[in-house]
Design an enzyme around this catalytic site. Structure first.
Site: not given
Ligand code: GUN
Length: 295
Positions: A55, A99, A122
């Protein structure tokens, strides 16, 4: 019948990342705005470390700012929430991703709820999940967004009236995927571990999305002739005594390719699209926070 087309997710993801990089250049030139993404990793799960590294690489490559926060496994929930508060109020940060999975002593829902919904790249915050469910504009989860872009690319954009089945009902993939397909006017079935006659249900669908986490579960006779099959599975199968593993999807590719019209491979299908969509969401968030129309 000819063998199914192998959908090149890597190539489509590269194209999307190039497009995002172009949008980032335009935001810098026209508005003096550099989108920034903060990624938070708690602990040292090896798979998560690889994702986070990727990422970071892709974010900087697209011309955005990348803020990495690697915290030890013992980090308390309070410390994590304090970090999130800081990121929420940092004007250089437009996207926040924590995460998952988090260590067991941390309440995942409490952490996701603490993220400013406007920075929730997200799309996991209940506000964004609610917006998707009710048809309002909001940030949507990256993996199903990547799947939808692949589906539209294959079927030429208009999905109205298509029969779609989503196997799996997770908050990360299954539920948002179903909501997105419904928003595209598909007739959507959500199948799960308790579904009866799963093979027959699947065999009626023109679009099949498998997101269950069971290696090679979807077989040739589950797939309607010519259907589009999207494989979200990321199952690590141990291959040999040395513990080497192989990434395997939820779809038995070699079997399904005999009936399907097109199939995404694993790896090289949905996976690369997920990070590309994260970058896309970061641009969307940066525009939203600055009152600029999203490209
Ligand atoms: N872990 C596995 N997939 C994801 C994802 O899409 N987002 C986050 N935050 N964590 C994950």
């Amino acid at each position: 019948m000819a063998e199914a087309k192998r959908i090149d997710g890597k190539m489509l993801a590269e194209r999307l990342r190039d497009k995002v990089a172009e949008q980032v250049r335009a935001l810098k030139d026209l508005h003096g705005l550099t989108p920034g993404l903060a990624v938070v990793l708690v602990g040292n799960d090896p798979a998560s470390e690889i994702y986070v590294r990727n990422k970071h690489k892709m974010t900087t490559h697209a011309g955005m700012k990348s803020f990495e926060h690697k915290l030890p496994a013992e980090t308390t929930q309070k410390e994590l929430l304090t970090l999130i508060e800081g990121l929420n109020s940092d004007p250089d940060v437009h996207g926040i991703l924590v995460q998952l999975p988090l260590p067991d002593h941390i309440d995942e829902q409490a952490v996701l709820a603490a993220i400013d919904p406007a920075k929730d790249v997200d799309g996991f915050h209940v506000v964004n999940a609610g917006k998707l469910a009710t048809g309002a504009d909001g940030l949507v989860p990256c993996t199903p967004l990547g799947c939808l872009l692949l589906i539209k690319e294959q079927l030429g954009g208009d999905l109205s009236g298509k029969r779609a089945i989503v196997i799996g009902r997770s908050n990360i993939v299954g539920k948002p995927m179903a909501a997105m397909l419904l928003r595209e006017n598909c007739t959507v079935t959500i199948a799960h571990s308790r579904t009866q006659g799963l093979a027959e249900e699947c065999a009626r669908a023109e679009i099949l999305v498998a997101a269950v986490g069971r290696a090679k579960m979807v077989k040739e006779n589950w797939v309607k002739k010519g259907a589009l099959v999207i494989d979200v599975g990321m199952n690590r199968l141990t291959e040999d005594a040395d513990g080497n593993s192989k990434l395997t999807g939820d779809v038995d590719y070699d079997d399904v390719k005999k009936t399907a019209g097109a199939v995404t491979p694993v790896p090289g299908g949905v996976g690369p699209m997920t990070i590309a969509c994260l970058l896309k969401n970061t641009v969307t968030a940066a525009c939203g926070l600055n009152g600029i129309e999203a490209p």
